[in-house]
Design a protein around this motif. Structure first.
Motif, PDB file in Angstrom:
ATOM      1  N   ASP A  42      -1.638 -20.729 -21.006  1.00 21.94           N
ATOM      2  CA  ASP A  42      -0.418 -21.464 -21.375  1.00 21.94           C
ATOM      3  C   ASP A  42       0.609 -21.221 -20.265  1.00 21.94           C
TER       4      ASP A  42
ATOM      5  N   VAL B 192     -10.607 -25.388 -24.163  1.00 21.12           N
ATOM      6  CA  VAL B 192      -9.447 -26.303 -24.174  1.00 21.12           C
ATOM      7  C   VAL B 192      -8.228 -25.473 -24.506  1.00 21.12           C
ATOM      8  N   THR B 193      -7.129 -25.710 -23.818  1.00 21.91           N
ATOM      9  CA  THR B 193      -5.903 -24.981 -24.149  1.00 21.91           C
ATOM     10  C   THR B 193      -4.705 -25.905 -24.017  1.00 21.91           C
ATOM     11  N   ARG B 194      -3.586 -25.443 -24.483  1.00 24.37           N
ATOM     12  CA  ARG B 194      -2.352 -26.215 -24.478  1.00 24.37           C
ATOM     13  C   ARG B 194      -1.355 -25.487 -23.579  1.00 24.37           C
ATOM     14  N   GLU B 208      -2.628 -30.797 -22.100  1.00 24.51           N
ATOM     15  CA  GLU B 208      -3.872 -30.235 -22.590  1.00 24.51           C
ATOM     16  C   GLU B 208      -4.764 -29.988 -21.375  1.00 24.51           C
ATOM     17  N   THR B 210      -8.542 -28.542 -19.959  1.00 23.88           N
ATOM     18  CA  THR B 210      -9.914 -28.137 -20.283  1.00 23.88           C
ATOM     19  C   THR B 210     -10.488 -27.331 -19.116  1.00 23.88           C
ATOM     20  N   ARG B 571      -6.649 -31.754 -16.601  1.00 27.95           N
ATOM     21  CA  ARG B 571      -5.386 -31.639 -17.335  1.00 27.95           C
ATOM     22  C   ARG B 571      -4.813 -33.020 -17.589  1.00 27.95           C
ATOM     23  N   THR B 580      -4.302 -30.198 -30.820  1.00 30.24           N
ATOM     24  CA  THR B 580      -5.427 -30.176 -29.878  1.00 30.24           C
ATOM     25  C   THR B 580      -6.606 -30.991 -30.401  1.00 30.24           C
ATOM     26  N   GLU B 583      -8.009 -34.550 -29.383  1.00 28.78           N
ATOM     27  CA  GLU B 583      -8.773 -34.840 -28.167  1.00 28.78           C
ATOM     28  C   GLU B 583      -9.902 -35.837 -28.431  1.00 28.78           C
TER      29      GLU B 583
END
Lengths: 585, 585
Positions: A42, B192-194, B208, B210, B571, B580, B583
């Motif tokens: 993040d 996957v992250t934010r 987002e 990956t 991204r 999330t 997606e």
């Protein structure tokens, strides 16, 4: 990377353990936060990116500038540094200011000998101690951000705010990221453990085993002209924290930012009780070839390099005694298929091409556009129409001289100027580069991007070369499918640091992701706002990848760390009932 | 490596996710236990090392032997494997039994093409899926331990119990260790992250991101004659789990153990819905040079090698397109200063020198003893006296033919026999090698270790060469200090896989540890019981180190894994409020 990563901390350095762990205890929370951030990916940064007086205090900006100006025309002092005379490297600001700073002169042999002499105590320190020292260096670099920003501004030609951000806080973020990876990687194993193997008869076999991370040897950092700190800090800090002395060999055109860095590192090392020669400066003139000589020295076991493909490939080929981490160059590509925000797309791309006059290893060069057009919220735009629209967006962005200066910065050196001249004759120029006067500095050459329209089939010889500087191409292709195929083929063959896809359909985006995985490059999708293809955020975005020929390293992943040290083991029997603590008896 | 490592599991392979994750769910607990064990480094193994019927069941031994015997004189079947005819590699048991097995013949081009065709689905699978498939392969290899043990026994010449343990459960342990490292290393990052970056005004920037681990390309495994599975499995499983197809190129003298391995791997791959060509066998005769050709193929991006220094160095020098992991050879050293268990020391060393006729890359070769003697609980013994005592210990160990056969095994090939002949003329032979009749096999050559007394100064030319086989030297030095200096110098220059120190004083042991760190080699201290210098336990002991020239890899650490894959990122912007999970929409 768990929160309890410090539980295994053991400082076995003799005598002055208390002193040496001071910095670690000061920065322990920060280090744990950094390790967690590198895992979460993040947004996170402990180094504010705004040069505002509200953030850094009202005195920071003028004090930093004064400190910078005091360097001009002087001999740079590095107390205790090995030195045989001084070297006048001839740094000259792209804004016209002569720097006239002399640096300590040191031969490759002297530098390696000094590094080796300093190495053993540094290697014997624990990863905690080394990470603590590194974090303290970064904290003091952050306090010197304005001094370094002026040094970066006047060696690279970056516009000032960029020089502050990329040369200061963002470079410090990248450095801390490398510290976090290096620290966590060395602490994956216990320093001491107990092995108990049951036997069919009688007592179990019991051994005590120790695991010691040991640096590979001297780490050479060969830095570049355009981003001396941002590209240099990851290798510097990864090398240090894994227990290696680091010789910093700056580009002859951008010594000052790294000389300041070396000075600060040496001060902290000395305060922590280490020989400051754990970090050394090997300044040279543009005519000297000490980088090549250093890189082949048998005791140099790690090389970090940012710069040209030619020298990077040479290092990979010849520095066989070392692990070589390179960040070179490639064909940064944008594939355009469709958009629902054409204005945003043009604004974003115009800025990406203009920022620092395209002198970023991440600046898009090849824009692949179907000849018959892309679908946009403003209707279909053919490749030729898109090129015109991009030219108009560039004019709009750079119309105001003040804003142009703050975006373009100055051309860094003659190589860029020569390429820009050569590019003028290529394809159909839709936005010929123009010279802009700098509102403040008479000596600065500001140049707007040169954009030419090329044909995918006819002009492959042109766009499969890298044109580092303000040169980009709109390349007319047969279709998006053709664009994606070209993208994969050219990047697999020639490399890329960045890739961008503009498409509204999830199926096309999926195809682009697959193409990027095949090409081995990181992908940005549909950037139309305040994030640009050429920017990556530490702790979240990767920069570069060994998966394509533009680099042999990623900033920063585990592979960037694991080649710098080995874990060596010793084992001995102990009686089953003996406690681990008796080791010291 | 935390217990929650599977929390991030996401299988994004299209369509048949349920099938493909079956093996992962079956082995998830085992994988987590293996990751924890590799972190703790206590004793752990899920593969029982005893060939006892109580452990493997009364039918396992006879059934395994029958399966092995059924291979003799037949064409080895690998259904669906690319094949242009068969190759008779001419394997011949060191115990005299002709094997006469024919294998599928495949050219390097055919092998690479098949591997590449199989690669994309394998690469697209998740690390969980790949680790699950690998764990299932290992589980079936464990069930085939007796079949493999006979194949190892009759290709390497290892005594049967050793062939079972080292070729079966211990090799499976090393394979699982590689799986654990490879799996955990790929799961350090979220799939996957934010990323949420606050802005001074308005909404935060939200993206987002990956992260996808992508294998480097075709992984070539070049295996050795003496430990085809133990040394081969780490590279095979590390390569597989990081998403690479693996071409297994066995030594012409030891194909069968790896052919059985490849057959089992292909069966599991097919059951999991993958192309079995993810694992291929490239058998060759001793005269063919396909290993070199394969190693230079542009699509071969990872090479694992165990074998001679010459070919290992050649690979490191020439296979520039690949990451090369080698385990070569060196000067395994024992430094003797003092002991409080002289009998145990002699017993331990005599066994270490005799086990598998010294044909282990870890067998001690150079025993450094102060000329004037070592202090023992039986009084001071000069270097010459120690050599005589060792000779007596060897005679005692090997006096009974049955026990000698079970310890020595048979000489693996003519190279070893030639070196043994050459060694007969060196220095002062204190224990000349003797031939022992095998109680069961007429065709077997059993040879006891040849031990010669050398002088540190006069005989450096002899003991700085590696004498792979039953040849060791007692080297008379000036003092323990001299011994430690020689140890460091010779190992730094020529490498070593193992080092051992015998000393009663903690100060001497500390000096030995420092010398071993300087030499870059793992150390065993005062082994007088049931642990031998030449043995390392998976999940606890490291084998080899890139810190000295005998290897460029450690079995198994993170560096052995990180060169096999890259993490690629994509991204895209998302609205701050979007979850999330959208997606997929």
């Amino acid at each position: 990377m768990s929160e309890s990563v410090t539980d295994r901390a053991t400082d076995r350095s003799p005598g002055r353990a208390t002193d040496r762990t001071d910095f670690f205890h000061r920065h322990k929370d920060l280090l744990e936060r950094a390790v967690a951030a590198a895992g979460d990916r993040d947004h996170w940064s402990p180094h504010p990116e705004s040069p505002s007086p509200k953030v850094y205090g009202p005195e920071a900006a003028p004090a930093g500038e004064a400190t910078f100006r005091a360097h001009l025309g002087s001999a740079f002092k590095l107390p205790g540094h090995p030195q045989s005379g001084t070297v006048a490297v001839g740094e000259r600001s792209p804004y016209g200011l002569p720097l006239d700073v002399d640096y300590p002169q040191v031969t490759p042999e002297e530098a390696v000998a000094a590094a080796k002499a300093a190495a053993s105590a540094w290697r014997a320190a624990t990863p905690d101690v080394r990470a603590g020292v590194a974090a303290e260096i970064l904290s003091r670099l952050n306090a010197a951000s304005f001094e370094i920003a002026h040094a970066v501004h006047h060696t690279t030609g970056q516009p000032f705010v960029m020089a502050f951000q990329a040369g200061g806080p963002h470079a410090q973020d990248r450095g801390l990221e490398a510290v976090a990876y290096a620290w966590a990687e060395q602490k994956k194993l216990p320093a001491v453990t107990r092995w108990t193997k049951p036997q069919r008869k009688g007592e179990p076999l019991v051994m005590e085993k120790t695991f010691t991370p040991v640096g590979r040897g001297v780490n050479l950092l060969i830095a570049c002209n355009t981003f001396p700190t941002w590209n240099g800090y990851p290798g510097l800090f990864a090398g240090l924290v894994t227990g290696n002395p680091v010789i910093v060999k700056p580009h002859a055109g951008a010594v000052l930012p790294l000389a300041i860095t070396v000075r600060i590192a040496r001060e902290v090392l000395a305060e922590a009780g280490f020989d400051p020669d754990v970090v050394l400066l090997a300044a040279e003139t543009a005519d000297q070839r000490t980088a090549a000589e250093l890189a082949l020295h048998p005791d140099v076991r790690v090389v970090d390099f940012t710069g040209s493909k030619e020298f990077g490939n040479w290092l990979e080929e010849h520095a066989r005694q070392a692990v070589v981490y390179t960040e070179k160059a490639g064909l940064n590509t944008v594939v355009l298929d469709s958009t629902d925000d054409y204005k945003g797309l043009l604004r974003n791309l115009a800025f990406a091409l203009s920022l620092y006059s395209g002198q970023m290893c991440t600046t898009p060069q090849n824009l692949l556009v179907p000849r018959d057009g892309i679908r946009t919220d403003q209707g279909t735009r053919t490749a030729a129409e898109f090129a015109e629209d991009l030219a108009a967006a560039l004019d709009k962005l750079l119309g105001d001289p003040e804003r142009a200066a703050g975006t373009l910065g100055a051309l860094v050196n003659d190589g860029v100027r020569a390429r820009l001249s050569e590019a003028a004759g290529l394809g159909q120029a839709v936005h010929p580069s123009q010279t802009v006067d700098h509102p403040e500095y008479d000596g600065a050459t500001l140049s707007t991007p040169h954009v030419a329209l090329l044909d995918a089939a006819a002009d492959a010889g042109t766009y499969t070369r890298e044109w580092f500087g303000p040169v980009s191409f709109v390349i007319a292709t047969d279709s998006t499918e053709h664009s994606l195929r070209l993208f994969t083929e050219t990047v697999r063959a020639h490399g890329a640091l960045t890739a961008t896809m503009h498409a509204t359909g999830e199926d096309v985006l999926e195809a682009a992701r697959a193409a990027a995985l095949e090409a081995g490059v990181h992908l940005s999708e549909n950037l139309t706002g305040a994030v640009f293809p050429n920017q990556t955020a530490a702790f979240s975005d990767f920069h570069g990848s060994a998966a394509n020929p533009a680099a042999s390293a990623t900033l920063t992943d585990s592979a960037f760390i694991t080649g710098r040290f080995d874990v060596l083991q010793s084992r001995r029997h102990v009686a089953p009932e003996t406690a681990t603590a008796t080791e010291e008896s």
